[in-house]
Design an enzyme around this catalytic site. Sequence first.
Site, PDB file in Angstrom:
ATOM      1  N   SER A  99      -5.264  -2.409  -0.772  1.00 62.07           N
ATOM      2  CA  SER A  99      -4.950  -1.812  -2.039  1.00 62.07           C
ATOM      3  C   SER A  99      -6.115  -1.245  -2.399  1.00 62.07           C
ATOM      4  CB  SER A  99      -4.378  -2.871  -3.006  1.00 62.07           C
ATOM      5  OG  SER A  99      -3.974  -2.179  -4.096  1.00 62.07           O
ATOM      6  N   GLU A 196       0.040   3.551   2.934  1.00 62.73           N
ATOM      7  CA  GLU A 196       1.092   2.664   2.372  1.00 62.73           C
ATOM      8  C   GLU A 196       0.768   2.922   0.620  1.00 62.73           C
ATOM      9  OE1 GLU A 196       0.523  -0.543   0.378  1.00 62.73           O
ATOM     10  OE2 GLU A 196      -1.407  -0.270   0.843  1.00 62.73           O
ATOM     11  N   HIS A 261       2.107  -3.488   0.301  1.00 59.48           N
ATOM     12  CA  HIS A 261       2.342  -4.260  -1.130  1.00 59.48           C
ATOM     13  C   HIS A 261       3.741  -4.958  -0.911  1.00 59.48           C
ATOM     14  CE1 HIS A 261      -0.928  -1.764  -2.530  1.00 59.48           C
ATOM     15  NE2 HIS A 261      -1.301  -2.564  -3.517  1.00 59.48           N
TER      16      HIS A 261
END
Length: 292
Positions: A99, A196, A261
Amino acid sequence: MVAPSGPVPPERLEAGLDILRDWGLDPVVAPHVLDRHPGFPYLAGQDAARAHDFQQAWGDPEVAAVLCARGGYGVQRMTDLLDWDALRAAGPKLLLGFSDITALQEAFALRLGLATLHGTMIAAQAFIKDEPTRDHLRATLFEPDTVRVLGSAGARTLVPGTARGITVGGCLSLLAAGIGTPDGRGGLAGGILLLEDIGEEPYRIDRMLTQLLRSGLLDGVAGIALGSWQDCGPYERVREVLRDRLGGLGVPIVEELGFGHGDSSLTVPLGVPAVLDADAGTLTLEVPALDG
């Protein structure tokens, strides 16, 4: 344990630490992990404090791995506060996160030439609640030769073919935000790109992919592995954007490979040689994760 980005819920941190202790590890929590910035509640403390925690953890010869508690936002605010010469002198060790941590992993790749692990963070719900997520991370740490072939039951071919390259990438929005910064790559030629994200509408995914394309970042990329797109709208719409923006590169692309995620996620090393088989829906590491 460090928190370079957003604030960490204490109860989730303690749950994650308990799991690490059950694995026989001795987790040490950096001093400012549970801090909150007085003016910006989306940050885990002051920029200088977060940078100091990371610097001290990486430089401590008794620390074998630096694990990030959670993502959110904040890494880019502290990256230039780090003493990169001292980090380099401290030698390699393991860095785990994803992330917002993508920005730090890109900096490590460019400034230090080190491989890192794109995987669940210790105060994340997936780590605490999902056994397959924990098991895959544990195997990556302790039995890396047993998790050389990465894939998921939902993996599908978006563009057929096979490619070999060095794994790169992570969170799409962070890669786009890094363009033009000291830690933004000039190109990913020869790389197997992992992508992603979470909470991005299809038009925003379109815009970020278009930015990567227009910047030349994707010129010569060898193949692309796509992970989860949680809370990004109906996946059929997301898939069409991915196919439209990336299909023209003419390289093998596999979707839903199982990292990112999602409620359950794989740990994927960045910076190691791998083979992407889009037809089989697998990414095979040519060396064990911790040998990168």
